[in-house]
Design a protein around this motif. Structure first.
Motif, PDB file in Angstrom:
ATOM      1  N   ALA A 156       8.536 -17.261   1.486  1.00 28.98           N
ATOM      2  CA  ALA A 156       9.693 -17.153   0.600  1.00 28.98           C
ATOM      3  C   ALA A 156       9.317 -16.468  -0.709  1.00 28.98           C
ATOM      4  CB  ALA A 156      10.268 -18.545   0.323  1.00 28.98           C
ATOM      5  N   LEU A 157       8.236 -16.904  -1.317  1.00 26.06           N
ATOM      6  CA  LEU A 157       7.799 -16.304  -2.578  1.00 26.06           C
ATOM      7  C   LEU A 157       7.332 -14.863  -2.373  1.00 26.06           C
ATOM      8  CD1 LEU A 157       5.847 -19.327  -4.115  1.00 26.06           C
ATOM      9  CD2 LEU A 157       8.110 -18.479  -4.755  1.00 26.06           C
ATOM     10  N   GLY A 158       6.633 -14.623  -1.271  1.00 29.48           N
ATOM     11  CA  GLY A 158       6.159 -13.268  -0.990  1.00 29.48           C
ATOM     12  C   GLY A 158       7.292 -12.285  -0.809  1.00 29.48           C
ATOM     13  N   ALA A 159       8.345 -12.694  -0.089  1.00 30.95           N
ATOM     14  CA  ALA A 159       9.493 -11.813   0.137  1.00 30.95           C
ATOM     15  C   ALA A 159      10.162 -11.434  -1.178  1.00 30.95           C
ATOM     16  CB  ALA A 159      10.497 -12.491   1.065  1.00 30.95           C
ATOM     17  N   VAL A 160      10.337 -12.414  -2.055  1.00 32.73           N
ATOM     18  CA  VAL A 160      11.007 -12.171  -3.333  1.00 32.73           C
ATOM     19  C   VAL A 160      10.156 -11.283  -4.238  1.00 32.73           C
ATOM     20  CG1 VAL A 160      11.765 -13.272  -5.476  1.00 32.73           C
ATOM     21  CG2 VAL A 160      12.387 -14.269  -3.271  1.00 32.73           C
ATOM     22  N   LEU A 161       8.895 -11.631  -4.402  1.00 34.91           N
ATOM     23  CA  LEU A 161       8.044 -10.897  -5.346  1.00 34.91           C
ATOM     24  C   LEU A 161       7.688  -9.507  -4.832  1.00 34.91           C
ATOM     25  CD1 LEU A 161       5.684 -13.741  -6.615  1.00 34.91           C
ATOM     26  CD2 LEU A 161       7.694 -12.768  -7.730  1.00 34.91           C
ATOM     27  N   ALA A 162       7.369  -9.399  -3.544  1.00 33.05           N
ATOM     28  CA  ALA A 162       7.013  -8.090  -3.001  1.00 33.05           C
ATOM     29  C   ALA A 162       8.207  -7.136  -3.038  1.00 33.05           C
ATOM     30  CB  ALA A 162       6.504  -8.232  -1.565  1.00 33.05           C
ATOM     31  N   GLY A 163       9.400  -7.654  -2.744  1.00 31.72           N
ATOM     32  CA  GLY A 163      10.585  -6.815  -2.825  1.00 31.72           C
ATOM     33  C   GLY A 163      10.827  -6.299  -4.232  1.00 31.72           C
ATOM     34  N   THR A 164      10.636  -7.168  -5.217  1.00 30.66           N
ATOM     35  CA  THR A 164      10.814  -6.776  -6.609  1.00 30.66           C
ATOM     36  C   THR A 164       9.792  -5.722  -7.017  1.00 30.66           C
ATOM     37  OG1 THR A 164      11.626  -9.000  -7.135  1.00 30.66           O
ATOM     38  CG2 THR A 164      10.926  -7.630  -8.985  1.00 30.66           C
ATOM     39  N   VAL A 165       8.539  -5.956  -6.663  1.00 34.71           N
ATOM     40  CA  VAL A 165       7.461  -5.032  -7.035  1.00 34.71           C
ATOM     41  C   VAL A 165       7.623  -3.691  -6.312  1.00 34.71           C
ATOM     42  CG1 VAL A 165       4.959  -4.650  -6.912  1.00 34.71           C
ATOM     43  CG2 VAL A 165       5.855  -6.874  -7.613  1.00 34.71           C
ATOM     44  N   ALA A 166       8.081  -3.714  -5.055  1.00 34.80           N
ATOM     45  CA  ALA A 166       8.227  -2.475  -4.281  1.00 34.80           C
ATOM     46  C   ALA A 166       9.251  -1.535  -4.891  1.00 34.80           C
ATOM     47  CB  ALA A 166       8.605  -2.803  -2.836  1.00 34.80           C
ATOM     48  N   ASP A 167      10.247  -2.073  -5.576  1.00 31.40           N
ATOM     49  CA  ASP A 167      11.229  -1.216  -6.241  1.00 31.40           C
ATOM     50  C   ASP A 167      10.690  -0.632  -7.545  1.00 31.40           C
ATOM     51  OD1 ASP A 167      13.367  -1.214  -4.456  1.00 31.40           O
ATOM     52  OD2 ASP A 167      14.131  -3.130  -5.176  1.00 31.40           O
ATOM     53  N   ARG A 168       9.566  -1.136  -8.000  1.00 31.96           N
ATOM     54  CA  ARG A 168       8.969  -0.635  -9.237  1.00 31.96           C
ATOM     55  C   ARG A 168       7.744   0.243  -8.993  1.00 31.96           C
ATOM     56  NH1 ARG A 168      10.995  -3.013 -13.794  1.00 31.96           N
ATOM     57  NH2 ARG A 168      12.283  -4.882 -13.501  1.00 31.96           N
ATOM     58  N   PHE A 169       6.954  -0.111  -7.985  1.00 33.42           N
ATOM     59  CA  PHE A 169       5.681   0.588  -7.786  1.00 33.42           C
ATOM     60  C   PHE A 169       5.574   1.309  -6.445  1.00 33.42           C
ATOM     61  CE2 PHE A 169       4.823  -2.977 -10.697  1.00 33.42           C
ATOM     62  CZ  PHE A 169       4.361  -2.264 -11.803  1.00 33.42           C
ATOM     63  N   GLY A 170       6.572   1.193  -5.613  1.00 35.29           N
ATOM     64  CA  GLY A 170       6.567   1.938  -4.362  1.00 35.29           C
ATOM     65  C   GLY A 170       6.402   1.091  -3.123  1.00 35.29           C
ATOM     66  N   ARG A 171       7.020   1.553  -2.025  1.00 34.26           N
ATOM     67  CA  ARG A 171       6.977   0.806  -0.767  1.00 34.26           C
ATOM     68  C   ARG A 171       5.577   0.854  -0.129  1.00 34.26           C
ATOM     69  NH1 ARG A 171      11.644   0.449  -3.138  1.00 34.26           N
ATOM     70  NH2 ARG A 171      13.518   1.279  -2.128  1.00 34.26           N
ATOM     71  N   LYS A 172       4.973   2.034  -0.129  1.00 37.41           N
ATOM     72  CA  LYS A 172       3.696   2.221   0.556  1.00 37.41           C
ATOM     73  C   LYS A 172       2.604   1.340  -0.033  1.00 37.41           C
ATOM     74  CE  LYS A 172       0.319   5.861   1.639  1.00 37.41           C
ATOM     75  NZ  LYS A 172       0.028   7.316   1.542  1.00 37.41           N
ATOM     76  N   LYS A 173       2.494   1.291  -1.354  1.00 40.75           N
ATOM     77  CA  LYS A 173       1.446   0.500  -2.005  1.00 40.75           C
ATOM     78  C   LYS A 173       1.611  -0.990  -1.707  1.00 40.75           C
ATOM     79  CE  LYS A 173       0.801   3.692  -5.898  1.00 40.75           C
ATOM     80  NZ  LYS A 173       0.975   3.877  -7.366  1.00 40.75           N
ATOM     81  N   VAL A 174       2.835  -1.481  -1.835  1.00 41.73           N
ATOM     82  CA  VAL A 174       3.076  -2.903  -1.613  1.00 41.73           C
ATOM     83  C   VAL A 174       2.857  -3.271  -0.152  1.00 41.73           C
ATOM     84  CG1 VAL A 174       4.811  -4.747  -1.749  1.00 41.73           C
ATOM     85  CG2 VAL A 174       4.651  -3.048  -3.570  1.00 41.73           C
ATOM     86  N   PHE A 175       3.268  -2.390   0.751  1.00 43.98           N
ATOM     87  CA  PHE A 175       3.060  -2.616   2.173  1.00 43.98           C
ATOM     88  C   PHE A 175       1.568  -2.784   2.468  1.00 43.98           C
ATOM     89  CE2 PHE A 175       2.557  -1.005   6.577  1.00 43.98           C
ATOM     90  CZ  PHE A 175       3.411  -1.869   7.237  1.00 43.98           C
ATOM     91  N   LEU A 214      -8.302  -3.644   8.615  1.00 42.41           N
ATOM     92  CA  LEU A 214      -8.779  -2.292   8.898  1.00 42.41           C
ATOM     93  C   LEU A 214      -7.628  -1.313   9.079  1.00 42.41           C
ATOM     94  CD1 LEU A 214     -11.552  -3.259  11.498  1.00 42.41           C
ATOM     95  CD2 LEU A 214     -11.844  -2.793   9.057  1.00 42.41           C
ATOM     96  N   TYR A 215      -6.478  -1.837   9.451  1.00 45.08           N
ATOM     97  CA  TYR A 215      -5.290  -1.018   9.718  1.00 45.08           C
ATOM     98  C   TYR A 215      -4.746  -0.374   8.449  1.00 45.08           C
ATOM     99  CZ  TYR A 215      -0.109  -1.066  10.114  1.00 45.08           C
ATOM    100  OH  TYR A 215       1.224  -0.816  10.034  1.00 45.08           O
ATOM    101  N   VAL A 216      -5.122  -0.901   7.285  1.00 40.12           N
ATOM    102  CA  VAL A 216      -4.657  -0.341   6.016  1.00 40.12           C
ATOM    103  C   VAL A 216      -5.119   1.105   5.856  1.00 40.12           C
ATOM    104  CG1 VAL A 216      -4.872  -0.532   3.493  1.00 40.12           C
ATOM    105  CG2 VAL A 216      -4.455  -2.563   4.878  1.00 40.12           C
ATOM    106  N   PHE A 217      -6.272   1.431   6.411  1.00 39.03           N
ATOM    107  CA  PHE A 217      -6.760   2.810   6.319  1.00 39.03           C
ATOM    108  C   PHE A 217      -5.833   3.765   7.066  1.00 39.03           C
ATOM    109  CE2 PHE A 217     -10.592   0.193   5.742  1.00 39.03           C
ATOM    110  CZ  PHE A 217     -11.017   0.683   4.510  1.00 39.03           C
ATOM    111  N   LEU A 218      -5.262   3.281   8.169  1.00 37.16           N
ATOM    112  CA  LEU A 218      -4.280   4.078   8.912  1.00 37.16           C
ATOM    113  C   LEU A 218      -3.024   4.281   8.073  1.00 37.16           C
ATOM    114  CD1 LEU A 218      -3.668   5.362  11.730  1.00 37.16           C
ATOM    115  CD2 LEU A 218      -2.575   3.205  12.338  1.00 37.16           C
ATOM    116  N   ILE A 219      -2.620   3.243   7.359  1.00 39.40           N
ATOM    117  CA  ILE A 219      -1.456   3.345   6.480  1.00 39.40           C
ATOM    118  C   ILE A 219      -1.681   4.413   5.424  1.00 39.40           C
ATOM    119  CG2 ILE A 219      -0.059   2.111   4.758  1.00 39.40           C
ATOM    120  CD1 ILE A 219      -0.668  -0.476   6.265  1.00 39.40           C
TER     121      ILE A 219
END
Length: 452
Positions: A66-85, A182-187
């Motif tokens: 619950a907390l992750g969904a709220v905070l990550a969504g907020t941060v993704a609109d400020r710093f970008g989808r790719k970085k937060v993902f 390790l999959y982050v490198f693919l991202i």
């Protein structure tokens, strides 16, 4: 116009690669969620945990989600989808690995909270990114197919649990769950930032370069952009700011209410049913639920549910597909709760799984479409985060009802009622977004007409 050229791109290798990359994140998330459900019985026996302690291991992950969904969504609109993902994938992977070396019950709770935080943050951000790249005519299909990776993840978790845990112990499940780091490198290599996000942050040159690269890779005859473009030509879609209060402005209030209630209901029913399902039905003397075949049948039924929903969202629309699948989830839940033979149990259980997970695919499609780029991840994150409250409450409520002698058919009648209620809410308050660009959807009113 930048967004017009994005919409006109033919569906090709880029779109399918993006689907697989984001889908693998979904698969790994699902695998982790599935692994903990299989690990808990073994862990409880080895550590001598009480039922309450086992319940907290599951609940603390939902609090983190619950907390992750709220905070990550907020941060993704400020710093970008790719970085937060990428950050959320690393967080839940490393935290899952730490679960393998947990030295106490308390340390495991901390690590499971962090796993849930990363898991809850990744899902709405991934759906937002995919929705901002998929073409309007096929966007619904792509997002539902993205959600279908969840079913594959459960299959992987089931195989790991039944083939490896008996041989190597519960630690091996968490070690494997750490591999997605390790999959982050693919991202980093293959996932571009959202063009719509870049425009909303005035990073125009970067957005144009991505379009030119995509056109080249997809074999589209490309032409240079004008040196200077007006805001209208850029396709900037909204003046909405990434603030929580914007979700409750007159423009978005009805959509927010509809989404929050729908998310609460679907998460409440899903976790209430599936976390207690083996215990409830096994108590009825139907030992089939303890077999691998039962888990396999229930999980396999999810996949055609996803595919059916993926086909329908672009035929009859998101609103009507979601309402239909929620309604049928309610019907199947009711009859599942009244099953008295193993065959009935499997038939209604598979049907319930078909419609329930199909509905999940649609709601992940529908939610990002209801908000403009500036608040899309924030709105999706808050809806998912509010829904997780239902996931925390339902298992506890079922435990209370069982302790007071409530029959199984009454419990499932309650879940069936919730499904029917949220089906009617979506039908009454939802707007249809089929075959429309994300910019067009912003201006649709409740009666289906445009404000502009």
């Amino acid at each position: 116009m930048i967004l017009e050229r994005l919409e006109e791109l033919p569906v090709g290798s880029f779109h399918y690669k993006l689907l697989v990359i984001t889908g693998l994140g979904w698969l790994f998330d699902s695998m982790d969620t599935g692994l903990i459900s299989f690990v808990l019985p073994v862990l409880a026996k080895e550590w001598g945990l009480s039922a309450a302690q086992v319940g907290w291991i599951g609940s603390v992950g939902l609090i983190g989600m619950a907390l992750g969904a709220v905070l990550a969504g907020t941060v993704a609109d400020r710093f970008g989808r790719k970085k937060v993902f990428a950050v959320t994938v690393i967080l839940y992977s490393v935290s899952t690995g730490l679960c393998a070396v947990a030295w106490s019950y308390e340390s495991l709770l901390v690590f499971r909270f962090l796993v849930g935080f990363g898991l809850g943050g990744e899902l709405p951000v991934a759906a937002t990114l995919m929705s901002e790249y998929a073409p309007s005519r096929l966007r619904g299909r792509f997002i539902v197919l993205l959600e279908s990776f969840w079913g594959v993840g459960w299959l992987v978790a089931a195989c790991i649990s039944y083939l490896l845990i008996p041989q190597f112990g519960w630690h091996i499940a968490f070690v494997i769950g750490a591999l997605p780091a390790l999959y982050v490198f693919l991202i980093r290599l293959h996932m571009p930032e959202s063009v719509r996000y870049l425009i909303s942050r005035d990073k125009i040159t970067e957005a144009k370069n991505i379009i030119l690269t995509l056109e080249k890779n997809l074999g589209v005859a490309s032409k240079p952009f004008d040196k200077e473009l007006s805001p209208a030509e850029l396709g900037s879609e909204s003046a909405a700011q990434p603030k929580f209060s914007t979700l409750w402005s007159p423009k978005f209030r009805v959509r927010t209410i509809m989404l929050w209630l729908a998310w609460f209901g679907i998460v409440y029913s899903y976790y209430g049913i599936f976390m207690w399902l083996p215990s409830i039905v096994f108590a009825q003397g139907l030992a089939v639920v303890k077999t691998f075949e039962y888990v396999l049948i229930m999980t396999l039924a999810q996949l055609p549910g996803y595919f059916a929903a993926a086909w329908l969202v672009d035929i009859i629309g998101r609103k009507y597909t979601l309402s239909l699948f929620l309604l049928m989830s309610g019907v199947c839940s009711y009859f599942f709760g009244n099953s008295v033979t193993p065959n009935e149990l499997l038939m209604w259980g598979a049907a319930m799984s078909f419609f329930n997970l199909g509905a999940w695919g649609v709601i992940y499609t529908y939610t990002p479409e209801m908000y403009p780029t500036a608040i899309r991840a924030l709105g999706s994150g808050w809806a998912a985060g509010f829904g997780r409250i239902g996931g925390m409450l339902a298992p506890v409520l079922v435990g209370v009802l069982l302790s007071h002698g409530a029959p199984m058919n009454l419990i499932f009648a309650m879940f069936a009622s919730v499904f029917v209620i949220i089906s009617l809410i979506v039908l009454g308050l939802g707007v249809e977004s089929k075959q429309k660009s994300l910019e067009e959807i912003e201006h649709i009113t409740l009666n289906g007409t445009s404000r502009v």
